[in-house]
Design an enzyme around this catalytic site. Structure first.
Site: not given
Length: 568
Positions: A44, A269, A279
RNA sequence: UGUCCCGUGGUGUAAUUGGCAACACGUCUGACUCUGGAUCAGAAGAGUUCAGGUUCGACCCCUGACGGGACAACCA
């Protein structure tokens, strides 16, 4: 920057593969996708990419490369309130720099909005979706909890016609933000919360960075993501573990729509010690000025590492050695530092710099001479350079100890040490100022000991680096340390991660001394300052007047280690 | 009515799919060295979360515990 992905055909043949490669091997054997392999990286555009994304890019691109498949870059731009063209641009730059080759395939979820809208209508017509007027609070109340079933919305059983009408009016802008949503009609009692009639569309009257004001309804991630992969013909939709619970929902949409159905595979992850990787947290650091932008060399962003002096190859290698698995892990930053040291050791131009200068006068030396220095002992093809030597030089303050501790083998009063590429000198006199601080050393040199001549059999314990006073250039050097003091800043229960910031993570040295050879190099170029570490010319603050260096990583320092150990 | 994932040296991964645990980083020795770097040689460090079961044999299969993680945004 060169793209140097190693070919992994050997790896494909070897028996040690991560579980995703094993799944794909099996798919190839069973012809599940007719030999086709198609992956993607779907960020994104709401922030800069970090090292965790790098792991994903390397994985996805690597798979496409290894199986002769394709790899797309696709922006998941379904929420105009958080996204921005600046992020799109940075992401494209970072993926390319890292070596993720998407060729001409940059796609956007927003390009699929029309198709998604039609599919939503299809679900409505099947009686599988409905418009709900409930506000967010009501919806939350009706959703139930992890331990109890939810209740159905009073609007759940509207007619197909009414739903179609309402949905189109939502699209046409007849309603305000939040007034209505489109929901999938699945099961309010499902033990999987995500299946309790999830929202597919919400009303957002905001300008989108690509579609402008064309739309005022936007698909949610859960509705959109599987469709995007379906549209692009992705075979293996690789994502992180937290989306495992979402898989049944994607499966439901794809099945109800009767469209192409990619296979989703989840992996763990990346977590790195002493760093934060979300983020949201990185945005906080940037917005609240704890760091100097997304590309601050202390940031775990790709642009931060790039500015700090990391290379794509080092990051690719790091991604390779940490592997891919399904269990949550905390990777030691030492592995990342190993990767960059290993590469820079082989490639970096050696040079001498003094960060904390102490003047040395060689009292029995007069005149000047030119000495020859090796550019890289690991790579003779990099050749030699010339350095000037004369009566006055700078050495590192901590390469001299008036009262040496045990094991110290640099310069001491009355002791000898070799000046790299030059002579052995002996410290005859220590000169101090009024405050008792050492300001100068008077030394004498032994003319028989010039490097390379082999005329002396004298042995000394240490070799130190130095810079010639007369032609030294001044420069600024930025020393970075880990940004956080805690191994897992996000895992601390009592403290906010921002309270765990290392106050000494940046140390600026404004008057370091450097050999003039470096003048001809450009921002971004990398060096080893002998005995100190790897440094690169900063791309942001270097000017024609002033060279600014970033320390990428220190050299391994066993002496510092023993000093620290004895202190404890 | 909770569901779903995952547990292998300090760290990250591996184990030819059931044949008594390997690699890398890190750590520690020693050699070499005009970078206390690099390189080379070597060492320590897990008996695979635990308990049962199946089997000649289990890190691997089964059961049950225990531990860790994800999920209750109109974020992704």
């Amino acid at each position: 920057m060169e793209n140097n992905w190693s070919n992994k055909s050997d790896l494909l043949k070897s028996k040690s593969k991560n579980f995703i490669y094993e799944i794909i091997d099996e798919d190839m054997k069973t012809k599940k996708w007719n030999g086709r392999v198609y992956t993607r990286f779907p960020p994104e555009p709401n922030g800069y990419l970090h090292i965790g994304h790098a792991k994903s890019i390397c994985l996805n691109y690597g798979i496409a490369r290894d199986y002769n498949g394709k790899f797309n870059l696709r922006f998941d731009d379904t929420n105009p309130t958080k996204e921005d063209q600046e992020y799109v641009n940075s992401i494209i730059e970072d993926v390319k720099w890292l070596g993720g080759d998407f060729e001409d395939r940059v796609f956007y979820a927003s390009d699929y909005f029309e198709q998604m809208f039609q599919w939503a209508e299809k679900l409505i017509k099947k009686g599988k979706a409905y418009v709900d007027d409930s506000d967010p609070e009501t919806m939350r109340g009706l959703r139930g909890t992890i331990n109890e079933a939810g209740k159905e919305s009073p609007h759940r059983n509207r007619s197909v016609e009414e739903n179609l009408d309402l949905f189109n009016r939502m699209k046409n802008g007849e309603f305000k933000n939040g007034e209505k949503v489109l929901r999938a009609k699945i099961d309010m009692a499902s033990p999987n919360m995500l299946l309790r009639d999830p929202v597919m569309y919400r009303i957002i009257h905001s300008e989108h960075h690509r579609t402008g004001n064309k739309w005022c309804i936007y698909p949610t991630y859960d509705w959109a993501h599987g469709l995007e992969d379906s549209i692009e013909g992705i075979t293996h939709s690789i994502c992180t573990l937290e989306f495992e619970v979402h898989r049944p929902l994607y499966d439901w949409f794809l099945k109800e729509l009767e469209i192409y159905h990619p296979q989703q595979i989840e992996f763990a992850r990346l977590n790195l010690t002493y760093t934060v990787m979300s983020k949201r947290k990185l945005l906080e650091l940037v917005e609240q000025k704890f760091v100097d932008g997304w590309d601050d060399p202390r940031m775990p962003t790709i642009s931060g590492y790039r500015r700090r002096g990391y290379t794509p190859e080092a990051i690719q290698n790091f991604a390779e050695i940490i592997g891919v698995a399904k269990r949550d892990a905390m990777t030691d930053v030492a592995l990342l530092e190993f990767s960059i040291r290993e590469e820079l050791n082989k490639k970096a131009q050696r040079v001498m710099a003094v960060l904390d200068p102490l003047k040395v006068v060689i009292t029995n030396y007069n005149g000047e001479e030119v000495l020859e220095a090796v550019n890289n002992p690991e790579d003779s093809s990099m050749g030699h350079r010339e350095i000037n030597f004369s009566r006055e030089i700078y050495i590192e303050k901590n390469d001299f100890m008036e009262n040496p501790v045990k094991g110290f083998h640099r310069l001491v009063p009355g002791g000898e040490v070799r000046l790299r590429y030059a002579y052995i000198i002996k410290c005859d006199e220590v000169i101090k100022n009024d405050k008792g601080e050492i300001v100068q050393l008077n030394c004498s040199y032994d003319s028989d000991t010039r490097s390379g001549t082999g005329t002396s059999t004298k042995k000394v314990k240490g070799t130190i680096h130095w810079v010639n006073v007369k032609d030294a250039i001044n420069c600024e050097v930025r020393l970075y340390d880990r940004l956080f003091t805690a191994e897992d800043p996000s895992g601390e229960k009592e403290k906010d991660f921002k309270d765990l910031i290392n106050k000494d993570s940046l140390k600026i040295i404004s008057d370091a001394k450097l050999e003039p050879f470096v003048k001809k190099f450009k921002p971004g170029e990398k060096f080893q300052f002998e005995r100190l570490g790897y440094f690169c010319i900063d791309t942001k603050y270097t000017t024609n007047e002033k060279l600014v260096f970033n320390r990428t990583v220190t050299l391994k320092d066993t002496w510092a280690k023993t000093v620290n150990k004895n202190r404890i």
